[in-house]
Scaffold this motif. Structure first.
Motif, PDB file in Angstrom:
ATOM      1  N   ARG A   1       5.854  -5.836 -21.172  1.00 32.20           N
ATOM      2  CA  ARG A   1       5.462  -4.500 -21.325  1.00 32.20           C
ATOM      3  C   ARG A   1       4.048  -4.285 -21.615  1.00 32.20           C
ATOM      4  O   ARG A   1       3.264  -5.064 -22.083  1.00 32.20           O
ATOM      5  CB  ARG A   1       6.231  -3.838 -22.411  1.00 32.20           C
ATOM      6  CG  ARG A   1       6.007  -4.468 -23.822  1.00 32.20           C
ATOM      7  CD  ARG A   1       6.539  -3.873 -25.033  1.00 32.20           C
ATOM      8  NE  ARG A   1       6.283  -4.454 -26.290  1.00 32.20           N
ATOM      9  CZ  ARG A   1       5.382  -4.473 -27.182  1.00 32.20           C
ATOM     10  NH1 ARG A   1       4.409  -3.702 -26.837  1.00 32.20           N
ATOM     11  NH2 ARG A   1       5.404  -5.353 -28.307  1.00 32.20           N
ATOM     12  N   LEU A   2       3.574  -2.981 -21.255  1.00 26.15           N
ATOM     13  CA  LEU A   2       2.239  -2.486 -21.263  1.00 26.15           C
ATOM     14  C   LEU A   2       2.157  -1.713 -22.574  1.00 26.15           C
ATOM     15  O   LEU A   2       2.817  -0.647 -22.751  1.00 26.15           O
ATOM     16  CB  LEU A   2       1.711  -1.705 -20.082  1.00 26.15           C
ATOM     17  CG  LEU A   2       0.121  -1.081 -20.116  1.00 26.15           C
ATOM     18  CD1 LEU A   2      -0.382  -2.259 -20.369  1.00 26.15           C
ATOM     19  CD2 LEU A   2       0.189  -0.166 -19.017  1.00 26.15           C
TER      20      LEU A   2
ATOM     21  N   GLN B   1       6.036   4.512 -22.644  1.00 27.99           N
ATOM     22  CA  GLN B   1       5.648   5.374 -21.775  1.00 27.99           C
ATOM     23  C   GLN B   1       6.732   5.612 -20.389  1.00 27.99           C
ATOM     24  O   GLN B   1       7.363   4.646 -20.086  1.00 27.99           O
ATOM     25  CB  GLN B   1       4.390   5.336 -21.268  1.00 27.99           C
ATOM     26  CG  GLN B   1       3.990   3.853 -20.499  1.00 27.99           C
ATOM     27  CD  GLN B   1       3.660   2.799 -21.447  1.00 27.99           C
ATOM     28  OE1 GLN B   1       3.953   2.687 -22.590  1.00 27.99           O
ATOM     29  NE2 GLN B   1       2.849   1.891 -20.968  1.00 27.99           N
ATOM     30  N   TRP B   2       6.731   6.911 -20.035  1.00 25.13           N
ATOM     31  CA  TRP B   2       7.892   6.936 -18.831  1.00 25.13           C
ATOM     32  C   TRP B   2       7.119   6.524 -17.605  1.00 25.13           C
ATOM     33  O   TRP B   2       6.129   6.511 -17.193  1.00 25.13           O
ATOM     34  CB  TRP B   2       8.356   8.378 -18.777  1.00 25.13           C
ATOM     35  CG  TRP B   2       9.302   8.725 -19.926  1.00 25.13           C
ATOM     36  CD1 TRP B   2       8.988   9.275 -21.235  1.00 25.13           C
ATOM     37  CD2 TRP B   2      10.721   8.447 -19.955  1.00 25.13           C
ATOM     38  NE1 TRP B   2      10.172   9.615 -21.940  1.00 25.13           N
ATOM     39  CE2 TRP B   2      11.299   8.839 -21.164  1.00 25.13           C
ATOM     40  CE3 TRP B   2      11.654   7.661 -19.113  1.00 25.13           C
ATOM     41  CZ2 TRP B   2      12.533   8.788 -21.618  1.00 25.13           C
ATOM     42  CZ3 TRP B   2      12.830   7.473 -19.537  1.00 25.13           C
ATOM     43  CH2 TRP B   2      13.158   8.005 -20.764  1.00 25.13           C
ATOM     44  N   LEU B   3       7.880   5.875 -16.861  1.00 24.41           N
ATOM     45  CA  LEU B   3       7.830   5.453 -15.629  1.00 24.41           C
ATOM     46  C   LEU B   3       8.583   6.114 -14.376  1.00 24.41           C
ATOM     47  O   LEU B   3       9.781   5.880 -14.281  1.00 24.41           O
ATOM     48  CB  LEU B   3       7.649   3.750 -15.219  1.00 24.41           C
ATOM     49  CG  LEU B   3       7.351   3.417 -13.723  1.00 24.41           C
ATOM     50  CD1 LEU B   3       5.954   3.590 -13.517  1.00 24.41           C
ATOM     51  CD2 LEU B   3       7.768   1.791 -13.695  1.00 24.41           C
ATOM     52  N   SER B   4       7.983   7.150 -13.639  1.00 26.77           N
ATOM     53  CA  SER B   4       8.833   7.685 -12.283  1.00 26.77           C
ATOM     54  C   SER B   4       8.579   6.984 -11.262  1.00 26.77           C
ATOM     55  O   SER B   4       7.512   6.953 -10.785  1.00 26.77           O
ATOM     56  CB  SER B   4       8.398   9.215 -12.490  1.00 26.77           C
ATOM     57  OG  SER B   4       8.681   9.697 -13.599  1.00 26.77           O
TER      58      SER B   4
ATOM     59  N   VAL C   1      12.286   5.204 -16.230  1.00 26.64           N
ATOM     60  CA  VAL C   1      12.536   4.511 -17.206  1.00 26.64           C
ATOM     61  C   VAL C   1      11.434   4.151 -17.843  1.00 26.64           C
ATOM     62  O   VAL C   1      10.363   4.576 -17.426  1.00 26.64           O
ATOM     63  CB  VAL C   1      13.140   3.059 -16.820  1.00 26.64           C
ATOM     64  CG1 VAL C   1      14.211   3.044 -15.871  1.00 26.64           C
ATOM     65  CG2 VAL C   1      11.981   2.419 -15.515  1.00 26.64           C
ATOM     66  N   ARG C   2      11.511   3.781 -18.974  1.00 28.41           N
ATOM     67  CA  ARG C   2      10.332   3.451 -19.826  1.00 28.41           C
ATOM     68  C   ARG C   2       9.771   2.165 -19.612  1.00 28.41           C
ATOM     69  O   ARG C   2      10.470   1.306 -18.796  1.00 28.41           O
ATOM     70  CB  ARG C   2      10.825   3.375 -21.349  1.00 28.41           C
ATOM     71  CG  ARG C   2      11.256   4.902 -21.805  1.00 28.41           C
ATOM     72  CD  ARG C   2      11.283   4.879 -23.365  1.00 28.41           C
ATOM     73  NE  ARG C   2      11.759   5.944 -24.288  1.00 28.41           N
ATOM     74  CZ  ARG C   2      11.147   7.126 -24.287  1.00 28.41           C
ATOM     75  NH1 ARG C   2       9.850   7.264 -24.216  1.00 28.41           N
ATOM     76  NH2 ARG C   2      11.705   8.070 -24.828  1.00 28.41           N
ATOM     77  N   ASN C   3       8.619   2.058 -19.794  1.00 28.67           N
ATOM     78  CA  ASN C   3       7.487   0.804 -19.406  1.00 28.67           C
ATOM     79  C   ASN C   3       8.424  -0.259 -19.622  1.00 28.67           C
ATOM     80  O   ASN C   3       8.689  -1.506 -18.937  1.00 28.67           O
ATOM     81  CB  ASN C   3       6.421   0.845 -19.816  1.00 28.67           C
ATOM     82  CG  ASN C   3       5.537  -0.504 -19.171  1.00 28.67           C
ATOM     83  OD1 ASN C   3       5.590  -1.176 -20.098  1.00 28.67           O
ATOM     84  ND2 ASN C   3       5.253  -0.656 -18.242  1.00 28.67           N
TER      85      ASN C   3
END
Length: 319
Positions: A199-200, A205-208, A240-242
């Motif tokens: 993970r970062l 954080q959300w990833l679209s 999804v979240r990162n």
């Protein structure tokens, strides 16, 4: 590949199209050109070098020829400097200069071309800003903050002359494209395959995102479906979240994801602004317009999309 919207196309009465395309040699352009060509449509590649055949025309982004789009039904405008990289003054200038004026000039030519029905331009979810928290963002959401938000807003506005001339204008706000042959997945795959992924930062954080096959369907639909106009969020329905993304990628590759990447890593590579707007971006975007039309996604879930792209489909040949 058969488009998910084939039935809708037939109902809409769409026939064979002549499509002029910029950026045809890029990741999306290469796939979309093949997609359209195998579907019986003619693709005319707009290139900056000397043309090599009847299906290429020379395009000067700063001064396109008045007859550039003659005989064309629709335009797909994909060209633009990659946003990946350290956000230096020169890189930011290249991002803007490769998008705003070239789009406006091409749209002006489109407006003056008889018979051109659709102008479909690439855009990005960067419009919504680099950090919108848990807010669900649809096409009616406000513009966010940051360099990319400003660029995207101006980029979309630059397509307006085509609409003023009578063409239907669609701006495809694309999320993070999942494709084995390019983009972030191509960069991340060897790291995760070596067990070095993770993970970062917090991973919250959300990833679209969107799979490349689904993105092709969206562009195709934008060409034939007259109900699409204005901005369209080209993202899968399940962001999804990162941390969930990294877990799904690691599971697909049968590797652990135990090493969190500290924020200083991306900042060293991209600079503070680049890291904030690219690696650490937090955008929870919904494909509201497509959902309202009943659009079907091939891979609505990230695990399926990654499995499909990386050759680990649970049931090959089903899709």
């Amino acid at each position: 590949i058969v488009a998910a919207g084939t039935r809708e196309e037939l109902l809409a009465g769409a026939g064979t199209l002549v499509v002029a395309m910029t950026g045809a040699s890029g990741l999306v352009g290469t796939a979309l050109s093949a997609f359209l060509s195998t579907g019986g449509h003619r693709v005319i590649r707009l290139v900056r070098r000397d043309p090599t055949g009847a299906d290429e025309r020379r395009w000067d982004p700063n001064k396109p020829a008045a007859d550039l789009l003659e005989g064309v039904d629709a335009v797909v405008h994909l060209a633009g400097e990659s946003i990946a990289g350290r956000f230096t003054d020169s890189h930011r200038r290249a991002i803007r200069d490769s998008r705003i004026q070239p789009t406006r000039r091409l749209a002006e030519v489109a407006a003056a071309t008889t018979g051109l029905n659709a102008f479909v331009s690439a855009s990005a979810v960067g419009f919504y800003g680099y950090d919108r928290g848990d807010e669900v963002l649809d096409e009616g959401s406000s513009r966010g903050d940051g360099f990319l938000a400003d660029v995207v807003a101006d980029w979309e506005s630059a397509a307006a002359p085509a609409g003023d001339g009578g063409a239907r204008v669609v701006t495809v706000r694309t999320g993070i494209v999942q494709a084995a042959d390019g983009g972030t997945l191509k960069l991340l795959r060897p790291l995760f395959a070596a067990g070095l992924g993770g993970r970062l930062g917090s991973g919250r954080q959300w990833l679209s995102w969107i799979g490349i096959d689904d993105l092709l369907d969206v562009y195709y639909r934008a060409l034939y479906d007259s109900r699409l106009s204005g901005p369209v969020n080209a993202v899968a329905p399940n962001p999804v979240r990162n941390i969930a993304y990294t877990e799904a990628l690691a599971k697909t590759l049968h590797r652990p994801a135990l090493l969190p990447v500290p924020s200083i890593g991306p900042r060293l590579l991209l600079g503070k602004q680049g890291a904030r707007e690219l690696a650490e971006a937090n955008q929870r975007v919904a494909p509201a317009t497509l959902t309202a039309l009943g659009h079907r996604f091939r891979q609505p879930d990230i695990a399926d999309a990654l499995g499909h792209q990386l050759g680990h489909d649970p049931a090959p040949g089903v899709l």
